[in-house]
Design a protein around this motif. Structure first.
Motif, PDB file in Angstrom:
ATOM      1  N   ASN A  91       0.823  -1.209   0.000  1.00  0.00           N
ATOM      2  CA  ASN A  91       0.000   0.000   0.000  1.00  0.00           C
ATOM      3  C   ASN A  91       0.861   1.265   0.000  1.00  0.00           C
ATOM      4  O   ASN A  91       2.077   1.213   0.093  1.00  0.00           O
ATOM      5  CB  ASN A  91      -0.963  -0.014   1.195  1.00  0.00           C
ATOM      6  N   GLY A  92       0.209   2.405  -0.134  1.00  0.00           N
ATOM      7  CA  GLY A  92       0.921   3.675  -0.233  1.00  0.00           C
ATOM      8  C   GLY A  92       1.753   4.002   0.987  1.00  0.00           C
ATOM      9  O   GLY A  92       2.860   4.526   0.871  1.00  0.00           O
ATOM     10  N   PHE A  93       1.242   3.673   2.181  1.00  0.00           N
ATOM     11  CA  PHE A  93       1.981   3.969   3.411  1.00  0.00           C
ATOM     12  C   PHE A  93       3.282   3.171   3.474  1.00  0.00           C
ATOM     13  O   PHE A  93       4.338   3.720   3.822  1.00  0.00           O
ATOM     14  CB  PHE A  93       1.116   3.648   4.634  1.00  0.00           C
ATOM     15  N   ALA A  94       3.226   1.906   3.108  1.00  0.00           N
ATOM     16  CA  ALA A  94       4.427   1.067   3.140  1.00  0.00           C
ATOM     17  C   ALA A  94       5.465   1.551   2.136  1.00  0.00           C
ATOM     18  O   ALA A  94       6.667   1.536   2.418  1.00  0.00           O
ATOM     19  CB  ALA A  94       4.064  -0.382   2.876  1.00  0.00           C
ATOM     20  N   LYS A  95       5.018   1.997   0.967  1.00  0.00           N
ATOM     21  CA  LYS A  95       5.950   2.525  -0.033  1.00  0.00           C
ATOM     22  C   LYS A  95       6.668   3.757   0.491  1.00  0.00           C
ATOM     23  O   LYS A  95       7.867   3.923   0.301  1.00  0.00           O
ATOM     24  CB  LYS A  95       5.215   2.859  -1.322  1.00  0.00           C
ATOM     25  N   ILE A  96       5.926   4.619   1.167  1.00  0.00           N
ATOM     26  CA  ILE A  96       6.527   5.839   1.727  1.00  0.00           C
ATOM     27  C   ILE A  96       7.546   5.487   2.804  1.00  0.00           C
ATOM     28  O   ILE A  96       8.630   6.063   2.855  1.00  0.00           O
ATOM     29  CB  ILE A  96       5.435   6.781   2.269  1.00  0.00           C
ATOM     30  N   VAL A  97       7.224   4.517   3.639  1.00  0.00           N
ATOM     31  CA  VAL A  97       8.152   4.098   4.695  1.00  0.00           C
ATOM     32  C   VAL A  97       9.433   3.539   4.090  1.00  0.00           C
ATOM     33  O   VAL A  97      10.537   3.854   4.537  1.00  0.00           O
ATOM     34  CB  VAL A  97       7.472   3.068   5.628  1.00  0.00           C
ATOM     35  N   VAL A  98       9.313   2.727   3.042  1.00  0.00           N
ATOM     36  CA  VAL A  98      10.493   2.158   2.385  1.00  0.00           C
ATOM     37  C   VAL A  98      11.323   3.270   1.751  1.00  0.00           C
ATOM     38  O   VAL A  98      12.556   3.276   1.885  1.00  0.00           O
ATOM     39  CB  VAL A  98      10.079   1.106   1.337  1.00  0.00           C
ATOM     40  N   LEU A  99      10.688   4.213   1.080  1.00  0.00           N
ATOM     41  CA  LEU A  99      11.432   5.310   0.462  1.00  0.00           C
ATOM     42  C   LEU A  99      12.152   6.160   1.498  1.00  0.00           C
ATOM     43  O   LEU A  99      13.293   6.576   1.286  1.00  0.00           O
ATOM     44  CB  LEU A  99      10.490   6.173  -0.375  1.00  0.00           C
ATOM     45  N   ILE A 100      11.518   6.415   2.627  1.00  0.00           N
ATOM     46  CA  ILE A 100      12.167   7.184   3.695  1.00  0.00           C
ATOM     47  C   ILE A 100      13.360   6.414   4.264  1.00  0.00           C
ATOM     48  O   ILE A 100      14.421   6.988   4.507  1.00  0.00           O
ATOM     49  CB  ILE A 100      11.152   7.547   4.796  1.00  0.00           C
ATOM     50  N   ALA A 101      13.201   5.108   4.448  1.00  0.00           N
ATOM     51  CA  ALA A 101      14.305   4.287   4.972  1.00  0.00           C
ATOM     52  C   ALA A 101      15.480   4.269   4.005  1.00  0.00           C
ATOM     53  O   ALA A 101      16.640   4.396   4.417  1.00  0.00           O
ATOM     54  CB  ALA A 101      13.817   2.872   5.249  1.00  0.00           C
ATOM     55  N   VAL A 102      15.210   4.136   2.720  1.00  0.00           N
ATOM     56  CA  VAL A 102      16.288   4.132   1.721  1.00  0.00           C
ATOM     57  C   VAL A 102      16.968   5.491   1.673  1.00  0.00           C
ATOM     58  O   VAL A 102      18.198   5.576   1.632  1.00  0.00           O
ATOM     59  CB  VAL A 102      15.735   3.732   0.331  1.00  0.00           C
ATOM     60  N   ALA A 103      16.187   6.557   1.685  1.00  0.00           N
ATOM     61  CA  ALA A 103      16.771   7.902   1.670  1.00  0.00           C
ATOM     62  C   ALA A 103      17.642   8.132   2.908  1.00  0.00           C
ATOM     63  O   ALA A 103      18.740   8.683   2.806  1.00  0.00           O
ATOM     64  CB  ALA A 103      15.675   8.952   1.588  1.00  0.00           C
TER      65      ALA A 103
END
Length: 48
Positions: A2-14
Motif C-alpha cells: 500500500n501507499g503507506f508502506a511505499k513511503i516508509v520504504v522510500l524514507i528508509a532508503v533515503a
C-alpha cells in the motif's frame, strides 16, 4: 504494497543513502541500495 508502506520504504532508503554511517566505505553500497529500490518499485508496479 500500500501507499503507506511505499513511503516508509522510500524514507528508509533515503535515510540510509544520506547517512554517513555505511556498511561499505564509499558510494558502492548506496548505489546498490538505490538500484534495488528502483527494481523493487518497478516490479511492484508491474504486479498490480
Amino acid at each position: 504494497m500500500n501507499g503507506f508502506a511505499k513511503i516508509v520504504v522510500l524514507i528508509a532508503v533515503a535515510a540510509y543513502i544520506i547517512s554517513p554511517i555505511d556498511l561499505v566505505p564509499g558510494p558502492v553500497d548506496d548505489i546498490i541500495v538505490l538500484l534495488l529500490t528502483i527494481a523493487a518499485n518497478k516490479r511492484l508496479k508491474s504486479d498490480e
